[in-house]
Structure formats: C-alpha cells, structure tokens
Design a protein around this motif. Structure first.
Motif, mmCIF file in Angstrom:
data_model
loop_
_atom_site.group_PDB
_atom_site.id
_atom_site.type_symbol
_atom_site.label_atom_id
_atom_site.label_comp_id
_atom_site.label_asym_id
_atom_site.label_seq_id
_atom_site.Cartn_x
_atom_site.Cartn_y
_atom_site.Cartn_z
ATOM 1 N N VAL A 172 17.220 50.083 -7.680
ATOM 2 C CA VAL A 172 16.022 50.446 -6.519
ATOM 3 C C VAL A 172 16.099 49.551 -5.403
ATOM 4 O O VAL A 172 16.418 48.117 -5.650
ATOM 5 N N GLU A 173 15.856 49.623 -4.255
ATOM 6 C CA GLU A 173 16.062 49.006 -2.945
ATOM 7 C C GLU A 173 14.495 49.192 -2.402
ATOM 8 O O GLU A 173 14.160 50.465 -2.063
ATOM 9 N N ALA A 174 13.757 48.256 -2.193
ATOM 10 C CA ALA A 174 12.573 48.198 -1.624
ATOM 11 C C ALA A 174 12.467 47.429 -0.216
ATOM 12 O O ALA A 174 13.066 46.418 -0.218
ATOM 13 N N TRP A 175 11.461 47.863 0.655
ATOM 14 C CA TRP A 175 11.342 47.199 1.936
ATOM 15 C C TRP A 175 9.600 46.858 1.640
ATOM 16 O O TRP A 175 8.674 47.770 1.793
ATOM 17 N N TYR A 176 9.229 45.701 1.729
ATOM 18 C CA TYR A 176 7.920 45.221 1.808
ATOM 19 C C TYR A 176 7.281 44.113 2.967
ATOM 20 O O TYR A 176 8.347 43.762 3.479
ATOM 21 N N THR A 177 6.252 44.462 3.480
ATOM 22 C CA THR A 177 5.775 43.582 4.435
ATOM 23 C C THR A 177 4.677 42.564 4.207
ATOM 24 O O THR A 177 3.757 42.986 3.483
ATOM 25 N N LEU A 178 4.877 41.172 4.709
ATOM 26 C CA LEU A 178 4.004 40.374 4.412
ATOM 27 C C LEU A 178 2.629 40.518 5.196
ATOM 28 O O LEU A 178 1.581 39.806 4.952
ATOM 29 N N ILE A 204 0.663 43.003 5.100
ATOM 30 C CA ILE A 204 -0.286 43.500 4.410
ATOM 31 C C ILE A 204 -0.004 42.934 2.888
ATOM 32 O O ILE A 204 0.707 43.338 2.168
ATOM 33 N N PRO A 205 -0.620 41.801 2.708
ATOM 34 C CA PRO A 205 -0.149 40.824 1.141
ATOM 35 C C PRO A 205 -0.887 41.562 0.040
ATOM 36 O O PRO A 205 -1.656 40.845 -0.389
ATOM 37 N N ILE A 206 -0.634 42.846 -0.061
ATOM 38 C CA ILE A 206 -1.341 43.450 -1.278
ATOM 39 C C ILE A 206 -0.225 44.224 -1.945
ATOM 40 O O ILE A 206 0.750 44.635 -1.577
ATOM 41 N N SER A 207 -0.129 43.584 -3.465
ATOM 42 C CA SER A 207 0.872 43.898 -4.307
ATOM 43 C C SER A 207 1.045 45.353 -4.672
ATOM 44 O O SER A 207 0.600 45.801 -6.025
ATOM 45 N N GLN A 208 0.810 46.245 -3.778
ATOM 46 C CA GLN A 208 1.014 47.871 -4.195
ATOM 47 C C GLN A 208 2.150 48.561 -3.353
ATOM 48 O O GLN A 208 2.957 47.973 -2.605
ATOM 49 N N GLY A 209 2.235 49.837 -3.661
ATOM 50 C CA GLY A 209 3.400 50.600 -3.472
ATOM 51 C C GLY A 209 3.258 52.015 -3.760
ATOM 52 O O GLY A 209 2.248 52.213 -4.410
ATOM 53 N N PRO A 210 4.125 53.076 -3.296
ATOM 54 C CA PRO A 210 3.917 54.225 -3.959
ATOM 55 C C PRO A 210 4.410 54.375 -5.347
ATOM 56 O O PRO A 210 5.163 53.517 -5.719
ATOM 57 N N GLY A 211 3.790 55.625 -5.909
ATOM 58 C CA GLY A 211 4.179 55.973 -7.141
ATOM 59 C C GLY A 211 4.069 54.438 -8.262
ATOM 60 O O GLY A 211 2.979 53.931 -8.101
ATOM 61 N N GLU A 212 4.820 54.303 -9.071
ATOM 62 C CA GLU A 212 4.750 53.227 -9.938
ATOM 63 C C GLU A 212 5.338 51.793 -9.570
ATOM 64 O O GLU A 212 5.418 50.664 -10.051
ATOM 65 N N TYR A 213 5.544 51.863 -8.253
ATOM 66 C CA TYR A 213 6.108 50.539 -7.644
ATOM 67 C C TYR A 213 5.133 49.507 -7.220
ATOM 68 O O TYR A 213 4.220 50.037 -6.509
ATOM 69 N N GLY A 261 4.396 44.826 -7.580
ATOM 70 C CA GLY A 261 4.666 43.668 -7.838
ATOM 71 C C GLY A 261 5.560 42.716 -6.893
ATOM 72 O O GLY A 261 6.172 41.561 -7.147
ATOM 73 N N LEU A 262 5.487 43.097 -5.593
ATOM 74 C CA LEU A 262 5.857 42.339 -4.515
ATOM 75 C C LEU A 262 4.843 41.709 -3.724
ATOM 76 O O LEU A 262 3.622 42.062 -3.776
#
Length: 288
Positions: free
Chosen positions: A200-206, A208-217, A219-220
C-alpha cells in the motif's frame, strides 16, 4: 543544519494552518474517486480473443470507477459510495453491477478512539453487519512529498492483508493442468483473500491532522488523500471543512452480525458456488 531548520519551519507552518481544526465541533467532508483495473490475461474463459477481452474491459470500466464521500470528525468517520443513476438500456450492465456490488464494501464506519469498525454489507440479497476492530496498519513514513490540490502530502507505505474481491478467481482452470502439475513442490496451498498480502502507498496531509482516510485506511498523523493498493487507486478530489450543513456520520446497525473473517469465509463459499455454476453452464453449452 539548514535542512533541519527548513523541516521545522514546514512543520510549524502546518501546525499554524491546522489550528482551526482543533475546534471541538470540527467536521468535514472529503470526496474520493476510485479506479480499479483488471488483468484481462487472467480473466474470462480460456480461448477468449483479444477483441472480446477489450470489449469486456470497456464494458466494465465504468463499473470499476466509483465516487465516495468520507464524512468525518476528530474521532469518527463514515465512508459511502455515491449512487449513480442507471442509464436507459443498461439492463444487462445493471445485473452485472448488482453481482459486483455483492463483492464490494458497503457503508463503512470507523471510530479511531474506540478502534471500532462497522460495515453494512449485502451479499446476494442477504444483509450482513460486519463488526470488528480497526485493522492495525504498520505504516512506514517517508520524507517524500507531493502536492494534491492545495495540500502538501507526505508518503507512507505498508504491507497489509488483501481482502478485496479478485475477479480473476472466476477464471476456469486450464484443461491442460494435470494432477501431477498440481502436486509439484512449488504448489501453494489454497488460501482466502485475507491471507494474501499487498503493498500500500498512501499520501497524507498534516494540514488536516485527523487520523482518517478512505475505506479501512487510517493511522497516519494526517488525513489520507491518496492511496494505491493492488490494482486500485483512490484519490481525493475535494474537501469541505466545517460545511454549513451539519455532517451526518451514519453508524450501520442492520443485518446479521459477523466478524470480518466470518464474512470472508461466507464470501469464499459463495464464490465457490458461482464458479461451479459457471462451469456447469459451460459443460452444458458444449453438450449442446
């Protein structure tokens, strides 16, 4: 020294931009586009021509391109596919889409504080409520960055179990496969999807410091805006922070309650039945 100062300045900038998100009543909506490709070399019946494969791929393209909405606050989220209007004259496509919907995730709820996961799932007319703990994802965070819209994103990678439906498993076994070939030392035991691993390769933004994402992703340390796993890529197209209309986070509650593993076993059994039905029709066709 200069690099360290630049990194500190960048983190400080993200912190300042993110200050409004610390409000107790924070809520938001994120819109995602999902695309899935199929390996046509391993799909369909043996002997299918390249032209036939191409026609099927074109027919399935729109079915494998979906849009989702992630409603979320600081601890909860709800991820749901946006419904599409069926075009006139698409009866056969609608039937096939109905079959496919039985193998794709329904309304998903995550609570990152309680580590809880719920999913509303229909399987050929029977309603299930998948209730389990949130999967623990061991992310490896890197320093690589890229811009997605107005957000600066950081890269993270992980290896996770693959629980997605694999269309190639409807492919009939080759008539040239012999029992001797099946019993070679390189033979791998049959396993269900949950035992397969994918990168899995993910791209997250600080920002919006919320540990959420699409589907079951999840933890960042920031909202995941893009994720690629196997043949599926999900990309965020729009984010609305604290919209004027209150964000509703639905919590699935109907259906026969099962764990994720129990549902996978039910799905495997149904897939086996479908394969046998397809093989039976093929044998009947050859007799005629």
């Amino acid at each position: 020294m200069i690099t360290t100062i630049l990194k500190s300045a960048t983190l400080l900038l993200f912190f300042l931009v993110s200050l409004p998100l610390t409000a107790q009543d924070f809520q938001a909506k994120a819109y995602y586009m999902s695309k899935t490709s199929i390996d046509m070399d391993n799909f369909g019946r043996p002997g299918m021509s390249e032209e036939q494969k191409k026609q099927i791929a074109e027919r399935m393209k729109s079915m494998l391109e979906k849009t989702y909405v992630l409603n979320f606050n600081k601890t909860e989220s709800n991820y749901k596919e946006e419904e599409k209007l069926e075009a006139p004259g698409q009866g056969q496509g609608a039937r096939f889409r109905g079959i496919m919907s039985s193998f794709t995730g329904g309304n998903q709820y995550k609570n990152i504080k309680e580590k809880a996961f719920l999913q509303d799932q229909e399987l050929f007319g029977k309603q299930f409520l998948i209730k389990d703990s949130l999967p623990q994802i061991n992310w490896v965070m890197g320093s690589e960055t890229k811009q997605i819209g107005q957000y600066m994103c950081f890269k993270a990678t992980a290896t996770i179990p693959d629980t997605n439906f694999d269309f190639t498993r409807f492919r009939r076994r080759s008539q040239h496969t012999t029992p001797q070939q099946d019993s070679t030392q390189t033979k791998e035991p049959e396993t269900n999807n949950s035992e397969k691993l994918i990168q899995v390769e993910a791209w997250y933004t600080l920002q919006i410091p919320i540990s959420q994402g699409p589907g079951e992703y999840w933890g960042l340390p920031g909202l995941i805006l893009e994720v690629s796993a196997g043949r599926t890529t999900v990309l965020c197209s729009k984010i609305v922070i604290n919209p004027s209309e209150k964000v509703v986070i639905n919590k699935p509650s109907k259906g026969k309650e099962v764990t994720k593993l129990e549902y996978q076993e039910i799905l495997e059994k149904k897939m086996k039945e479908l394969r046998e039905n397809f093989r039976g029709r093929g044998r009947g066709g050859r007799r005629g």
